[in-house]
Design a protein around this motif. Structure first.
Motif, mmCIF file in Angstrom:
data_model
loop_
_atom_site.group_PDB
_atom_site.id
_atom_site.type_symbol
_atom_site.label_atom_id
_atom_site.label_comp_id
_atom_site.label_asym_id
_atom_site.label_seq_id
_atom_site.Cartn_x
_atom_site.Cartn_y
_atom_site.Cartn_z
ATOM 1 N N GLU A 1 -8.817 5.925 3.743
ATOM 2 C CA GLU A 1 -8.599 7.380 3.447
ATOM 3 C C GLU A 1 -7.282 7.810 3.350
ATOM 4 O O GLU A 1 -6.069 7.218 3.939
ATOM 5 C CB GLU A 1 -9.137 8.472 4.703
ATOM 6 N N VAL A 2 -6.445 8.118 2.175
ATOM 7 C CA VAL A 2 -5.179 8.935 2.244
ATOM 8 C C VAL A 2 -5.245 10.530 1.631
ATOM 9 O O VAL A 2 -5.982 10.746 0.758
ATOM 10 C CB VAL A 2 -4.631 8.032 0.904
ATOM 11 N N ARG A 3 -4.598 11.610 2.466
ATOM 12 C CA ARG A 3 -4.877 12.520 2.184
ATOM 13 C C ARG A 3 -2.927 12.773 1.268
ATOM 14 O O ARG A 3 -1.573 12.690 1.363
ATOM 15 C CB ARG A 3 -4.522 14.372 3.299
ATOM 16 N N THR A 4 -3.384 13.944 0.438
ATOM 17 C CA THR A 4 -1.992 14.265 -0.509
ATOM 18 C C THR A 4 -1.663 15.380 -1.113
ATOM 19 O O THR A 4 -2.330 16.306 -0.857
ATOM 20 C CB THR A 4 -1.436 13.442 -1.643
ATOM 21 N N GLY A 5 -0.352 15.898 -0.586
ATOM 22 C CA GLY A 5 -0.380 17.092 -1.119
ATOM 23 C C GLY A 5 0.084 18.713 0.143
ATOM 24 O O GLY A 5 -0.112 19.697 -0.328
ATOM 25 N N ARG A 6 -0.676 18.143 1.139
ATOM 26 C CA ARG A 6 -0.645 18.797 1.840
ATOM 27 C C ARG A 6 1.197 19.461 2.732
ATOM 28 O O ARG A 6 1.997 18.827 2.757
ATOM 29 C CB ARG A 6 -1.384 18.901 3.619
ATOM 30 N N THR A 7 1.262 20.518 3.037
ATOM 31 C CA THR A 7 2.683 20.530 3.930
ATOM 32 C C THR A 7 2.748 21.167 4.921
ATOM 33 O O THR A 7 1.838 21.673 5.591
ATOM 34 C CB THR A 7 2.869 22.232 2.609
ATOM 35 N N GLU A 8 3.741 21.337 5.237
ATOM 36 C CA GLU A 8 4.146 21.181 6.881
ATOM 37 C C GLU A 8 4.393 22.567 6.833
ATOM 38 O O GLU A 8 4.769 23.481 6.570
ATOM 39 C CB GLU A 8 5.564 20.837 7.067
ATOM 40 N N VAL A 9 3.734 23.413 8.020
ATOM 41 C CA VAL A 9 3.639 25.005 8.527
ATOM 42 C C VAL A 9 4.781 25.213 9.782
ATOM 43 O O VAL A 9 4.252 24.155 10.461
ATOM 44 C CB VAL A 9 1.840 25.807 8.800
ATOM 45 N N VAL A 10 5.870 25.519 9.693
ATOM 46 C CA VAL A 10 6.070 26.263 10.516
ATOM 47 C C VAL A 10 6.745 27.557 10.469
ATOM 48 O O VAL A 10 7.149 27.639 9.671
ATOM 49 C CB VAL A 10 8.066 25.558 10.009
ATOM 50 N N GLN A 11 6.695 28.117 11.612
ATOM 51 C CA GLN A 11 7.313 28.980 12.794
ATOM 52 C C GLN A 11 8.865 29.486 12.114
ATOM 53 O O GLN A 11 9.718 29.126 12.429
ATOM 54 C CB GLN A 11 6.781 29.749 13.585
ATOM 55 N N MET A 12 9.175 29.962 11.167
ATOM 56 C CA MET A 12 10.497 30.849 10.363
ATOM 57 C C MET A 12 10.684 32.165 10.607
ATOM 58 O O MET A 12 11.783 33.043 10.330
ATOM 59 C CB MET A 12 10.273 31.345 8.751
ATOM 60 N N TRP A 13 10.085 32.806 11.435
ATOM 61 C CA TRP A 13 10.284 34.128 12.068
ATOM 62 C C TRP A 13 11.404 34.555 12.899
ATOM 63 O O TRP A 13 11.387 33.329 14.218
ATOM 64 C CB TRP A 13 8.662 34.540 13.202
ATOM 65 N N GLY A 14 12.403 35.592 12.695
ATOM 66 C CA GLY A 14 13.268 35.748 13.428
ATOM 67 C C GLY A 14 14.487 34.252 13.219
ATOM 68 O O GLY A 14 15.939 34.510 13.457
ATOM 69 N N VAL B 1 0.978 -1.546 0.165
ATOM 70 C CA VAL B 1 0.187 0.001 -0.147
ATOM 71 C C VAL B 1 0.715 1.475 -0.295
ATOM 72 O O VAL B 1 0.610 1.898 -0.967
ATOM 73 C CB VAL B 1 -0.869 0.362 1.076
ATOM 74 N N VAL B 2 1.662 1.373 1.446
ATOM 75 C CA VAL B 2 3.056 2.153 0.568
ATOM 76 C C VAL B 2 3.662 2.734 -0.550
ATOM 77 O O VAL B 2 3.536 3.664 -0.682
ATOM 78 C CB VAL B 2 3.571 2.708 2.346
ATOM 79 N N ASP B 3 4.273 1.702 -0.949
ATOM 80 C CA ASP B 3 4.736 1.989 -2.602
ATOM 81 C C ASP B 3 3.604 2.039 -3.656
ATOM 82 O O ASP B 3 4.363 2.693 -4.544
ATOM 83 C CB ASP B 3 5.121 0.793 -2.541
ATOM 84 N N SER B 4 2.627 2.037 -2.795
ATOM 85 C CA SER B 4 1.567 2.136 -4.114
ATOM 86 C C SER B 4 0.708 3.979 -4.069
ATOM 87 O O SER B 4 0.487 4.283 -5.590
ATOM 88 C CB SER B 4 0.796 1.295 -4.343
ATOM 89 N N LEU B 5 1.105 4.589 -3.073
ATOM 90 C CA LEU B 5 1.100 5.965 -3.308
ATOM 91 C C LEU B 5 2.373 7.530 -3.836
ATOM 92 O O LEU B 5 3.227 6.443 -3.460
ATOM 93 C CB LEU B 5 1.173 6.406 -1.640
ATOM 94 N N PRO B 6 2.016 8.014 -3.802
ATOM 95 C CA PRO B 6 2.168 8.918 -4.844
ATOM 96 C C PRO B 6 3.411 9.743 -4.109
ATOM 97 O O PRO B 6 3.048 9.347 -2.664
ATOM 98 C CB PRO B 6 1.537 10.170 -5.113
ATOM 99 N N ASP B 7 4.334 10.440 -3.975
ATOM 100 C CA ASP B 7 5.681 10.537 -2.939
ATOM 101 C C ASP B 7 5.115 11.159 -1.530
ATOM 102 O O ASP B 7 5.630 11.790 -1.205
ATOM 103 C CB ASP B 7 7.036 11.175 -3.640
ATOM 104 N N LEU C 1 -2.298 8.841 5.531
ATOM 105 C CA LEU C 1 -2.715 6.819 5.304
ATOM 106 C C LEU C 1 -3.665 7.368 6.474
ATOM 107 O O LEU C 1 -2.951 6.596 7.722
ATOM 108 C CB LEU C 1 -1.464 6.113 5.308
ATOM 109 N N GLU C 2 -4.749 6.814 6.829
ATOM 110 C CA GLU C 2 -5.601 6.078 7.224
ATOM 111 C C GLU C 2 -6.444 4.318 6.776
ATOM 112 O O GLU C 2 -6.351 4.485 5.971
ATOM 113 C CB GLU C 2 -6.822 6.992 7.466
ATOM 114 N N MET C 3 -5.843 3.713 7.911
ATOM 115 C CA MET C 3 -5.972 2.527 7.207
ATOM 116 C C MET C 3 -7.037 1.585 8.470
ATOM 117 O O MET C 3 -6.679 1.903 10.020
ATOM 118 C CB MET C 3 -4.776 1.835 7.499
ATOM 119 N N ASP C 4 -7.736 0.875 8.378
ATOM 120 C CA ASP C 4 -8.385 -0.070 9.627
ATOM 121 C C ASP C 4 -8.054 -1.613 9.643
ATOM 122 O O ASP C 4 -8.182 -1.848 7.893
ATOM 123 C CB ASP C 4 -9.618 0.168 8.870
ATOM 124 N N LEU C 5 -7.721 -2.262 10.228
ATOM 125 C CA LEU C 5 -7.995 -3.446 10.838
ATOM 126 C C LEU C 5 -8.588 -4.645 11.173
ATOM 127 O O LEU C 5 -9.006 -4.026 12.754
ATOM 128 C CB LEU C 5 -5.893 -3.728 11.400
#
Length: 120
Positions: free
Chosen positions: A92-105, A10-16, A21-25
Motif C-alpha cells: 500500500e502507498v497513500r498519496t495526497g494527504r496533508t498535515e493538520v496543524v493547529q494555527m490558532w494564535g 521504490v521510493v524514487d518511483s513514487l510521486p512527490d 508507504l507500507e512495505m513487507d519484508l
C-alpha cells in the motif's frame, strides 16, 4: 541487487505527493531472524506473527507516525552489509494527504511560512 537499492528504487518511483508507504519484508534464511530483528529495530519494523512475511515497515515521506526514509534505508543497508538476503513487497502507498496543524494564535508570518514549506 541489495534490499537498500530496491527500497531506493521504490521510493524514487513514487510521486512527490506520497505520504505513507507500507512495505513487507521477508528474509530468506530464517535461522538469521534474531540477528535481522536486531538490525530492523533502527526503523521500528513491526513483526508479523503467523504470517508469510516477517516484518511490516511503515515509512513516512514528510510527516506522520512512521519511520523516515533515511532510517529505513539504513536498516536495510545494515541487512545488506550483514549479507542477510530477502525480498520486499509494497502492499500500500497513500498519496495526497496533508498535515493538520493547529494555527490558532499564530502570527500570519508563521502561517505563510508553513504554507510555503508544505506546498513544495
Amino acid at each position: 541487487m541489495g534490499l537498500a537499492d530496491i527500497f531506493n528504487g521504490v521510493v524514487d518511483s513514487l510521486p512527490d505527493d506520497w505520504t505513507d508507504l507500507e512495505m513487507d519484508l521477508r528474509i530468506f534464511d530464517e535461522r538469521r531472524y534474531v540477528e535481522a530483528a536486531t538490525l530492523m529495530v533502527t526503523c521500528n519494523a513491526q513483526p508479523y506473527s503467523k504470517h508469510d512475511w516477517h516484518w511490516r515497515l511503515l515509512v513516512a515521506h514528510r510527516f506522520g507516525h512512521a519511520a523516515s526514509v533515511p532510517a529505513v534505508h539504513t536498516a536495510l543497508m545494515l541487512l545488506d552489509e550483514a549479507e542477510i538476503q530477502g525480498e520486499l513487497a509494497v502492499p500500500e502507498v497513500r498519496t495526497g494527504r496533508t498535515e493538520v496543524v493547529q494555527m490558532w494564535g499564530r502570527t500570519e508570518s508563521v502561517r505563510q511560512e508553513f504554507r510555503r514549506l508544505r506546498s513544495q
